[in-house]
Scaffold this active site. Structure first.
Site, mmCIF file in Angstrom:
data_model
loop_
_atom_site.group_PDB
_atom_site.id
_atom_site.type_symbol
_atom_site.label_atom_id
_atom_site.label_comp_id
_atom_site.label_asym_id
_atom_site.label_seq_id
_atom_site.Cartn_x
_atom_site.Cartn_y
_atom_site.Cartn_z
ATOM 1 N N LYS A 130 0.832 -1.201 0.000
ATOM 2 C CA LYS A 130 0.000 0.000 0.000
ATOM 3 C C LYS A 130 0.871 1.258 0.000
ATOM 4 C CE LYS A 130 -3.841 -2.307 2.286
ATOM 5 N NZ LYS A 130 -4.555 -2.612 3.533
ATOM 6 N N GLN A 163 -4.455 -0.956 9.809
ATOM 7 C CA GLN A 163 -4.414 -2.300 9.220
ATOM 8 C C GLN A 163 -5.035 -3.319 10.164
ATOM 9 O OE1 GLN A 163 -3.500 -2.962 6.144
ATOM 10 N NE2 GLN A 163 -3.637 -5.184 6.261
ATOM 11 N N ASP A 211 -10.713 3.504 4.628
ATOM 12 C CA ASP A 211 -11.162 2.108 4.594
ATOM 13 C C ASP A 211 -12.688 2.023 4.646
ATOM 14 O OD1 ASP A 211 -9.535 -0.072 4.208
ATOM 15 O OD2 ASP A 211 -8.760 -0.083 6.259
HETATM 16 N N1 GUN Z 1 -6.418 -6.395 6.265
HETATM 17 C C1 GUN Z 1 -6.577 -7.104 5.126
HETATM 18 N N2 GUN Z 1 -7.091 -6.327 4.165
HETATM 19 C C2 GUN Z 1 -7.269 -5.096 4.702
HETATM 20 C C3 GUN Z 1 -7.765 -3.855 4.207
HETATM 21 O O1 GUN Z 1 -8.183 -3.708 3.063
HETATM 22 N N3 GUN Z 1 -7.773 -2.828 5.091
HETATM 23 C C4 GUN Z 1 -7.362 -2.959 6.369
HETATM 24 N N4 GUN Z 1 -7.429 -1.912 7.173
HETATM 25 N N5 GUN Z 1 -6.895 -4.086 6.862
HETATM 26 C C5 GUN Z 1 -6.851 -5.151 6.029
#
Ligand code: GUN
Length: 279
Positions: free
Chosen positions: A50, A94, A117
């Protein structure tokens, strides 16, 4: 004839290139902060992808990697500091957080305007009401993949396997908003195969390797695989038995290279949207 591949890697690359060009033409530099607590190896990989994707696109990014023994209160304080930071337009915590954490309480600390998110209760409520501005990235990416391939949604039967707040529930809501008839299945669903076989669009976000085989796919259906699992032999597989299901499906996402890259592309679009820049 094997199914047509839904190439998330290629579509995500074109979305990211468009975003890069759009950002080059404007003065605002969107900023994303990613908060990672602990040392879950899979989370580390996701987070690195990311942050790297942001840098490539021209988005300022910060990784706040906190040790596993950081208290929940300290994480919330870090999030609140980021809420006040004018360089930061998007905050991503995350998941999963350490087991002792109340994840909902941490997510509630993120300013809804910086919630890239889409997991703050205010944004989830807006999604239910059909007026969401920040939509969870994976479900948003799934809809983009369907639209890019011109797969009809209205009036079709969509079956979503998995009821997580981050994928299953929002994916079901988005498909409903697009006039699909939606069934949500989960670990207590009886005769999952019979439900799955009714799907014109089958979204599998169950977190179980190769849960869906060819016998669970209606001929010609569109199969979207949200899972990613590393097997002991080092190979990556999804929640769908790809080799088997592709012989029956009309369209299918590969793993890797399907939904995963779309999640990152949608994060970039959400960060740009949160910064108020044109998309
Ligand atoms: N853990 C796995 N995929 C994601 C995501 O898209 N966002 C977040 N915050 N955590 C994750």
């Amino acid at each position: 004839m094997p199914a047509t591949l839904l190439d998330g890697k290629a579509l995500a690359a074109s979305i990211r290139a468009e975003a890069r060009n759009a950002l080059a033409a404007i003065s605002v530099r969107p900023g994303l902060a990613v908060v990672l607590v602990g040392d879950d190896p899979a989370s580390r990989v996701y987070v690195r992808n990311k942050v790297r994707a942001c840098e490539e696109t021209g988005i300022y990014s910060e990784l706040h990697a906190l040790p596993a023994d950081t208290g929940e209160h300290d994480v919330r304080e870090r999030v609140q500091a980021l809420n006040r930071d004018p360089r930061i337009h998007g905050i991503l915590v995350q998941l999963p957080l350490p087991a002792a954490f109340d994840a909902a309480r941490v997510l509630a600390a993120v300013s809804p305007r910086k919630d890239v998110d889409g997991l703050h209760a205010e944004n989830l409520g807006a999604l239910v009401a059909g007026r969401a501005k920040l939509i969870p990235c994976t479900p948003a990416g799934i809809l983009r993949l369907l639209d890019h391939a011109a797969i009809p949604i209205a009036g079709r039967h969509a079956v979503v396997i998995g009821r997580s707040t981050i994928v299953g529930k929002p994916a079901a809501l988005l498909l409903l908003q697009r006039d699909a008839t939606v069934t949500i299945c989960h670990s207590k669903t009886q005769d999952l195969g019979a439900q799955a076989r009714r799907a014109d669009i089958l979204v599998v976000a169950a977190g179980r390797p190769k849960l869906v085989g060819a016998d669970m796919v209606k001929p010609g259906a569109c199969v979207i695989d949200v899972g990613t699992h590393r097997l002991p032999d080092g190979s990556l597989v999804g929640d769908v038995d790809f080799a088997a299901a592709r012989e029956v499906a009309g369209w299918i996402t590969p793993v890797p290279g399907g939904v995963g890259p779309m999640t990152v592309a949608m994060l970039i679009l959400n960060t740009i949207a949160a910064a108020g820049a044109p998309r």
